[in-house]
Motif scaffolding. Structure first.
Motif, short mmCIF file in Angstrom:
data_model
loop_
_atom_site.label_atom_id
_atom_site.label_comp_id
_atom_site.label_asym_id
_atom_site.label_seq_id
_atom_site.Cartn_x
_atom_site.Cartn_y
_atom_site.Cartn_z
N GLY A 112 10.61 3.70 -1.91
CA GLY A 112 10.64 3.74 -3.38
C GLY A 112 11.43 4.93 -3.90
N VAL A 113 11.16 6.12 -3.31
CA VAL A 113 11.83 7.34 -3.78
C VAL A 113 13.33 7.24 -3.54
N SER A 114 13.72 6.79 -2.34
CA SER A 114 15.16 6.74 -2.06
C SER A 114 15.85 5.70 -2.95
N ALA A 115 15.16 4.58 -3.21
CA ALA A 115 15.75 3.57 -4.10
C ALA A 115 16.01 4.18 -5.47
N LEU A 116 15.01 4.91 -5.98
CA LEU A 116 15.15 5.52 -7.31
C LEU A 116 16.26 6.58 -7.34
N VAL A 117 16.24 7.46 -6.32
CA VAL A 117 17.21 8.57 -6.28
C VAL A 117 18.64 8.04 -6.22
N PHE A 118 18.86 7.06 -5.33
CA PHE A 118 20.24 6.59 -5.17
C PHE A 118 20.68 5.69 -6.31
N LEU A 119 19.72 5.03 -6.95
CA LEU A 119 20.04 4.26 -8.17
C LEU A 119 20.52 5.23 -9.25
N PHE A 120 19.78 6.31 -9.39
CA PHE A 120 20.08 7.34 -10.38
C PHE A 120 21.45 7.98 -10.10
N LEU A 121 21.68 8.31 -8.82
CA LEU A 121 22.93 8.98 -8.46
C LEU A 121 24.15 8.08 -8.64
N ASN A 122 23.95 6.78 -8.34
CA ASN A 122 25.11 5.88 -8.37
C ASN A 122 25.33 5.22 -9.72
N LEU A 123 24.46 5.51 -10.69
CA LEU A 123 24.67 4.93 -12.02
C LEU A 123 25.96 5.43 -12.65
N GLY A 124 26.33 6.66 -12.32
CA GLY A 124 27.58 7.22 -12.83
C GLY A 124 27.44 7.83 -14.23
N PHE A 125 26.21 7.93 -14.74
CA PHE A 125 26.00 8.52 -16.06
C PHE A 125 26.22 10.04 -16.04
N PHE A 126 25.92 10.62 -14.91
CA PHE A 126 25.97 12.08 -14.83
C PHE A 126 27.12 12.53 -13.94
N GLN A 127 27.83 13.55 -14.38
CA GLN A 127 28.93 14.11 -13.58
C GLN A 127 28.48 15.50 -13.12
N PHE A 128 28.46 15.67 -11.80
CA PHE A 128 27.96 16.93 -11.26
C PHE A 128 29.09 17.88 -10.86
N ALA A 184 20.89 -5.75 4.08
CA ALA A 184 20.59 -5.82 2.64
C ALA A 184 19.45 -6.81 2.39
N ALA A 185 19.49 -7.93 3.11
CA ALA A 185 18.42 -8.92 2.94
C ALA A 185 17.10 -8.39 3.45
N GLN A 186 17.14 -7.62 4.55
CA GLN A 186 15.90 -7.02 5.08
C GLN A 186 15.26 -6.13 4.02
N ALA A 187 16.10 -5.32 3.35
CA ALA A 187 15.58 -4.40 2.33
C ALA A 187 14.97 -5.18 1.17
N ALA A 188 15.66 -6.25 0.75
CA ALA A 188 15.16 -7.03 -0.38
C ALA A 188 13.85 -7.72 -0.03
N GLY A 237 0.82 -1.21 0.00
CA GLY A 237 0.00 0.00 0.00
C GLY A 237 0.86 1.27 0.00
N TRP A 238 0.16 2.41 -0.12
CA TRP A 238 0.88 3.69 -0.14
C TRP A 238 1.00 4.21 1.28
N SER A 239 2.20 4.18 1.81
CA SER A 239 2.41 4.71 3.15
C SER A 239 3.72 5.52 3.13
N VAL A 240 3.97 6.21 4.24
CA VAL A 240 5.21 7.02 4.29
C VAL A 240 6.43 6.12 4.07
N LEU A 241 6.37 4.91 4.68
CA LEU A 241 7.50 4.00 4.60
C LEU A 241 7.73 3.54 3.15
N THR A 242 6.63 3.11 2.48
CA THR A 242 6.81 2.58 1.12
C THR A 242 7.21 3.70 0.16
N ILE A 243 6.61 4.88 0.33
CA ILE A 243 6.94 5.97 -0.59
C ILE A 243 8.40 6.38 -0.40
N SER A 244 8.84 6.53 0.85
CA SER A 244 10.23 6.93 1.07
C SER A 244 11.18 5.83 0.60
#
Lengths: 203, 253
Positions: free
Chosen positions: A139-155, B191-195, A130-137
């Protein structure tokens, strides 16, 4: 007393080893000796456990248990690996290549599968939890840090932004450190409970 | 002779502090607490799973993780063994026996002892079968590969994953979901907890894993440990804040 004696022996040995770990400059030779004992005991445990596994699967084959084909494959590959290892030696290049030829593609295929499953889990998380503070944060943090750590962009070229991004990239480390302190505390207390024989079940 | 490092002394101090706080809490908690801590949700779910599988006459599966030895440095499997002990002690007389799978030889041997002890304590040694606990592989992948066919069998009432895990083990959660087998994951690995959280399984978060109490079993220990952890956490927080202030003001180098 019959039940207490093993607990007392385990507690004393555990406390001595714990103390030896902290004062390694003085206790290193004794610690090495005890760790060698541990290695020998765990090697024997491996032999016992593998014998148990082998006997269990032989039993499954003899009983014709559903899915006993897997047991036949396990027993045959186990025997083949064991006999070849004995005959050729563990350092034989042909033997090592043979093992790696099986293991590496299998592990890679599993990793690829896991990447797909994690991706689908990331999509499904909002439907499942469901949509809760925990799931939204989450999802958002997973996306943001995936994007930042991809290394495609140099800031670095943009003044100020590099420092902000670098500070952001340190956030997961800080969060993980906080969680690790909690986990460390939990592990420490659990270890002490085991050492003091306080882990016995009570209602 | 090489010196003893400051970190070693800090570690000794922390262990000493933990022992002192444990002793104080233990003495203060001789009577049951008036406002006890609530059980961890995940462990309540294990309790529910046990009752359900018992009522439906289905088998429970316990997966014990990668084990004590090898490259693992966590104490996670001690908790796993404790959870196994609780589960087995309460499911000895179920229609279908509980099966456990270990990913490490030492853990498999200990698991065998725990299983035998559970049957012996229930005075039902004749029901003990060594094949109810097995080594399913000697690495993280091997353990998972050996366990997946068992999970795919019909008649499983649920699976409990406990011990040292890796994010890769989320494959187990995926199969459990497809086979409609309820899964509870109790692990100390971040890491496993997150997954597992992402997979939608019931999972322990953070240090919850180190507070196992299923139903009423292990309640006194749980209450004591939770209180001790809270006190030490408070002391550590104060220590960290003071250290940060001293560092900012230039007192500490």
């Amino acid at each position: 007393m019959k039940q207490r004696l093993p607990v007392i022996i385990a507690a004393i040995s555990g406390l001595v080893i714990l103390a030896a770990f902290f004062f390694q400059p003085f206790t290193a030779p004794y610690l090495g000796l005890v760790l060698n004992w541990a290695i020998i005991v765990s090697s024997v445990a491996l032999l016992v456990a593998i014998a148990g596994l082998f006997v269990t699967h032989i039993r499954f084959i003899l009983k014709g248990r559903r899915g006993f084909l897997y047991s036949i494959i396990l027993v045959l590959t186990f025997l083949a690996t064991l006999i070849l290892g004995w005959y050729l030696g563990l350092d034989d290049p042909a033997y090592l290549i043979g093992i790696q030829t099986v293991l590496v593609p299998l592990e890679n295929a599993l990793m690829a599968l896991i990447a797909l499953i994690l991706m689908s889990a990331a999509v499904k998380i909002f439907r499942v939890r469901g949509w809760s503070v925990l799931t939204i944060s989450f999802g958002v943090s997973a996306l943001v840090f995936l994007f930042l750590n991809l290394g495609f962009f140099q800031f670095d070229s943009i003044p100020g932004l590099g420092a902000i991004v670098s500070a952001l990239q340190r956030l997961p480390l800080i969060g993980a450190r906080g969680l690790l302190i909690g986990l460390g505390l939990g592990a420490l207390l659990m270890g002490l409970r085991v050492l003091f024989g306080q882990e016995a079940l009570r209602e | 002779m090489p010196p003893i490092y400051l970190t070693d002394l800090i570690a000794v101090g922390l262990v000493g502090l933990a022992v002192i706080v444990m002793a104080i809490v233990w003495i203060a908690n001789r009577k049951p607490p008036v406002n006890p801590y609530k059980n961890i949700n995940t462990y309540d779910n294990i309790d529910a799973l046990m009752h359900r599988s018992s009522e439906e006459g289905k088998a429970l599966l316990i997966s014990m993780g990668e084990g004590f030895s090898g490259q693992n440095s966590s104490l996670g499997d001690s908790v796993g063994v404790l959870i196994e002990q609780i589960l087995l002690s309460r499911s000895v007389f179920n229609d279908q026996p509980t099966h456990s799978f270990s990913g490490d030889s030492a853990l498999a041997c200990i698991s065998q002892l725990v299983l035998h002890g559970a049957y012996e304590n229930a005075m039902a040694s004749e029901l003990f079968r060594s094949e109810h606990t097995a080594l399913s592989g000697v690495s993280g992948f091997g353990w998972m590969a050996g366990m997946l066919p068992e999970l795919a069998r019909k008649g499983n009432g649920g699976m409990i994953l406990t011990g040292t895990m890796r994010p890769e083990h989320v494959l187990i959660a995926d199969l459990a979901e497809r086979k409609d087998v309820p899964l509870v994951a109790a692990t100390g690995s971040l890491a496993a907890q997150a997954a597992f959280f992402a997979s939608g399984s019931e999972v322990t978060l953070g240090e919850d894993y180190y507070l196992p109490s299923i139903g009423k079993v292990n309640q006194p220990a749980y209450q004591n440990q939770a209180k001790t952890m809270n006190w030490i956490r408070g002391i550590l927080v104060i220590g960290l804040i003071v250290a940060a202030l001293l560092k900012l003001s230039g007192v500490l180098p």
